[in-house]
Design an enzyme around this catalytic site. Structure first.
Site, PDB file in Angstrom:
ATOM      1  N   HIS A 107       0.824  -1.205   0.000  1.00  0.00           N
ATOM      2  CA  HIS A 107       0.000   0.000   0.000  1.00  0.00           C
ATOM      3  C   HIS A 107       0.858   1.255   0.000  1.00  0.00           C
ATOM      4  O   HIS A 107       2.052   1.231   0.311  1.00  0.00           O
ATOM      5  CB  HIS A 107      -0.928   0.020   1.223  1.00  0.00           C
ATOM      6  CG  HIS A 107      -0.207   0.129   2.532  1.00  0.00           C
ATOM      7  ND1 HIS A 107       0.485  -0.919   3.100  1.00  0.00           N
ATOM      8  CD2 HIS A 107      -0.076   1.186   3.396  1.00  0.00           C
ATOM      9  CE1 HIS A 107       1.009  -0.528   4.251  1.00  0.00           C
ATOM     10  NE2 HIS A 107       0.698   0.745   4.447  1.00  0.00           N
ATOM     11  N   ASP A 109       0.423   5.099   1.816  1.00  0.00           N
ATOM     12  CA  ASP A 109      -0.321   5.598   2.965  1.00  0.00           C
ATOM     13  C   ASP A 109      -1.418   6.591   2.584  1.00  0.00           C
ATOM     14  O   ASP A 109      -1.229   7.452   1.721  1.00  0.00           O
ATOM     15  CB  ASP A 109       0.630   6.262   3.961  1.00  0.00           C
ATOM     16  CG  ASP A 109       1.572   5.259   4.612  1.00  0.00           C
ATOM     17  OD1 ASP A 109       1.147   4.120   4.856  1.00  0.00           O
ATOM     18  OD2 ASP A 109       2.741   5.626   4.873  1.00  0.00           O
ATOM     19  N   HIS A 261       4.722   0.079   0.176  1.00  0.00           N
ATOM     20  CA  HIS A 261       5.497  -0.660   1.172  1.00  0.00           C
ATOM     21  C   HIS A 261       4.653  -1.761   1.794  1.00  0.00           C
ATOM     22  O   HIS A 261       3.421  -1.768   1.704  1.00  0.00           O
ATOM     23  CB  HIS A 261       6.056   0.274   2.250  1.00  0.00           C
ATOM     24  CG  HIS A 261       5.020   1.101   2.942  1.00  0.00           C
ATOM     25  ND1 HIS A 261       4.424   2.204   2.369  1.00  0.00           N
ATOM     26  CD2 HIS A 261       4.455   0.995   4.187  1.00  0.00           C
ATOM     27  CE1 HIS A 261       3.555   2.738   3.203  1.00  0.00           C
ATOM     28  NE2 HIS A 261       3.546   2.020   4.315  1.00  0.00           N
ATOM     29  N   ARG A 276       5.534   6.940  13.680  1.00  0.00           N
ATOM     30  CA  ARG A 276       5.516   7.460  12.306  1.00  0.00           C
ATOM     31  C   ARG A 276       4.990   8.877  12.272  1.00  0.00           C
ATOM     32  O   ARG A 276       3.998   9.216  12.925  1.00  0.00           O
ATOM     33  CB  ARG A 276       4.637   6.576  11.416  1.00  0.00           C
ATOM     34  CG  ARG A 276       4.802   6.863   9.922  1.00  0.00           C
ATOM     35  CD  ARG A 276       3.812   6.061   9.101  1.00  0.00           C
ATOM     36  NE  ARG A 276       2.568   6.798   8.890  1.00  0.00           N
ATOM     37  CZ  ARG A 276       1.475   6.255   8.379  1.00  0.00           C
ATOM     38  NH1 ARG A 276       1.435   4.967   8.087  1.00  0.00           N
ATOM     39  NH2 ARG A 276       0.381   6.996   8.191  1.00  0.00           N
TER      40      ARG A 276
END
Length: 285
Positions: A107, A109, A261, A276
């Site tokens: 995917h 983000d 990723h 993150r």
């Protein structure tokens, strides 16, 4: 590959590529210190060149993490994922014997946003003794590698993106339908091009992903599903990938516009604890 590849005219910045097209480790940079404009410009160019940059041994504070990310744009607050207490821009991503990793789908983000992210900056706080690597795929290469007839089928096409799996998770946590509907109104399904033009490089890249893309607009349901399966599968081609083995205080900074990723969830029940920060991007075209 232990050789100097490009200094980007900054003596202390060395890039060590992991593959010919995606992934480079940055040496000689301390992210706990403020970065001058020339270093930020060099890192931005390196990100465009390599799609994902890696940094080792960065024992930084949350404030320094945020400051580093802020060099590249405004920071987003994720509406669904848990954040670090007191820091709404910092996602707290922890898996252990009570929470198995769920990020093991290719995917990019937050493509369910009208303006998906420019990039994400992930720091490892605690890692399993083995496993928990993250894989990255070059979506320029994924597009370039398509057969001409497939490129013709997707040229000019739009696809619908949605936060569907977050909606499912909210229901499991006991959210009411009224609460979910409020999120639906705030984050309605959006259409993005199947093939995106990168706003900084001008290159075309494949921009559909198995986590958030729902269907191709104005295409028969069966044909849409079949074509999307084929397009999703491109990220899984090893020649388009690099794989990063985390260490404590490692950081990965990836371009969500040109890469996808996959976080390997092979370490259960060990602990993997990450934080993150995400930089807001623009609307794909």
């Amino acid at each position: 590959m232990n050789q100097l590849v490009r200094s980007l005219e900054i003596e202390s910045l060395t890039l060590l590529p992991m593959t010919p097209t995606i992934g480079a480790e940055v040496e000689g940079l301390d992210l706990s210190r403020p970065l001058d404009a020339s270093t930020v410009a060099a890192l931005r160019q390196a990100l465009l060149d390599w799609k994902v940059l890696f940094f080792r041994d960065q024992d930084i504070t949350t404030e320094q993490h945020l400051a580093f990310a802020g060099n590249f744009g405004a920071l987003e607050v994720h509406p669904f994922a848990p954040h670090k207490p007191g820091y709404p821009e910092v996602l707290a991503i922890t898996h252990d014997d009570k929470s198995k990793g769920r990020e093991n789908t290719w995917h990019s983000d937050v493509t369910w946003r009208v303006e998906p992210s420019l990039g994400s900056i992930l720091r490892a706080l605690e890692i399993p003794p083995v496993g928990g690597d993250t894989l990255f795929a070059d979506m320029y290469a994924a597009y370039d590698g398509l057969k001409d007839e497939v490129k013709e089928r997707i040229e000019g096409r739009q696809a619908v993106h949605d936060f569907a799996h977050f909606r499912i998770a909210m229901r499991k946590r006991g959210a009411t339908e009224a609460e979910i509907e409020a999120f639906n109104e705030q984050y309605p399904m959006v259409e993005h091009p199947v093939v995106r033009t990168h706003p900084e490089t001008g290159r075309k890249c494949l921009y559909v992903n198995a986590a958030f893309t729902q269907h191709i607009v104005d295409m028969d349901e069966h044909d849409s599903r079949s074509l999307l399966r084929h397009l999703y599968a491109q990220a899984a081609i090893p020649e388009y990938q690099c794989r990063f083995r985390w260490e404590k205080n490692s950081i990965a900074f990836w371009d969500n516009r040109a890469s996808q990723h996959y976080a390997a969830s092979d370490y259960f029940p060990a602990v993997r604890r990450m934080e993150r920060v995400t930089v807001i991007g623009d609307r794909p075209y």
